[in-house]
Design a protein around this motif. Structure first.
Motif, PDB file in Angstrom:
ATOM      1  N   GLU A  90       0.836  -1.201   0.000  1.00 37.43           N
ATOM      2  CA  GLU A  90       0.000   0.000   0.000  1.00 37.43           C
ATOM      3  C   GLU A  90       0.874   1.255   0.000  1.00 37.43           C
ATOM      4  N   ARG A  93       2.103   1.833  -3.447  1.00 37.93           N
ATOM      5  CA  ARG A  93       1.025   2.366  -4.299  1.00 37.93           C
ATOM      6  C   ARG A  93       0.864   3.863  -4.076  1.00 37.93           C
ATOM      7  N   ASP A 191      -4.380   1.359  -9.403  1.00 41.50           N
ATOM      8  CA  ASP A 191      -5.045   0.545  -8.386  1.00 41.50           C
ATOM      9  C   ASP A 191      -5.300  -0.866  -8.906  1.00 41.50           C
TER      10      ASP A 191
END
Length: 213
Positions: A90, A93, A191
């Motif tokens: 995460e 990202r 995503d």
């Protein structure tokens, strides 16, 4: 900085000057061509002496390739700024959010693509670009290793595999977005690309912190 400390003011000032010089130089390269543009012209357009130019970049080649150093530093700083307990995948990202403008903004993308063509068409720049790309990934690999508690183990393949996979996802998302009608934000492609890999590399750390089942 790898310990998450704020970047010193002097270094931030230096980076801002390098970014300004790079922007000025790119405009000249696009207007006149890379080979035809001189350091004197770049320095004059930036309102500084040639001597001052060399305080920031040793050569014209370094100025072109230097953007990858600046980009790598931005990514490293962005990863340092993420919460320490956030899952590594995460965090990566969120780090890639800094690429959104480079892809979505047509003017920024045109400038970036033009500079990439200069790099790819100039052998000495291509070789140095590959070196800088390795440095960018190395900056993140070291930080991911620290997050996983494997910084003391050079034989642990996970940090390099994780960062390599994240970059592959970013490139796949970029290629797919550019070939689409671009009605969706690039971030949504990121995503989906990164979501396609169900990466859970934090289980050992959660267990060590008492969060395992």
């Amino acid at each position: 900085m790898s310990d998450g400390s704020p970047t010193p003011i002097r270094e931030r000032t230096r980076r801002l000057a390098q970014i300004e010089l790079t922007t000025v130089a790119q405009d000249l390269f696009l207007e006149h061509g890379y080979e035809e543009t001189t350091v004197d012209q770049i320095a004059a357009a930036a309102g500084m002496s040639k001597r001052t130019f060399f305080r920031y970049f040793p050569s014209k080649d370094d100025l072109v390739i230097g953007k990858y150093d600046l980009f790598g530093d931005r990514m490293a700083d962005a990863l340092d700024a993420r919460p320490a307990d956030e899952p590594v995948w995460e965090s990566l990202r969120r780090v890639f959010d800094i690429t959104l403008d480079y892809v979505q903004d047509s003017q920024a993308r045109a400038r970036n693509d033009a500079m990439d063509r200069i790099v790819q068409s100039t052998p000495q720049l291509t070789a140095r670009y590959l070196e800088k790309l390795q440095r960018v990934q190395a900056l993140l690999i070291g930080r991911v290793a620290a997050r996983l508690g494997s910084s003391a183990s050079a034989s642990d393949p996970r940090p390099a595999a994780i960062v390599g996979a994240a970059f592959a996802c970013m490139q796949a998302a970029r290629a797919s977005w550019l070939s689409s009608d671009q009605s969706e934000p690039f971030g949504e492609y990121l995503d989906r690309a990164m979501g396609a890999l169900d990466v859970d590399v934090d289980s050992e750390r959660r267990d060590a912190l008492g969060g395992g089942q």
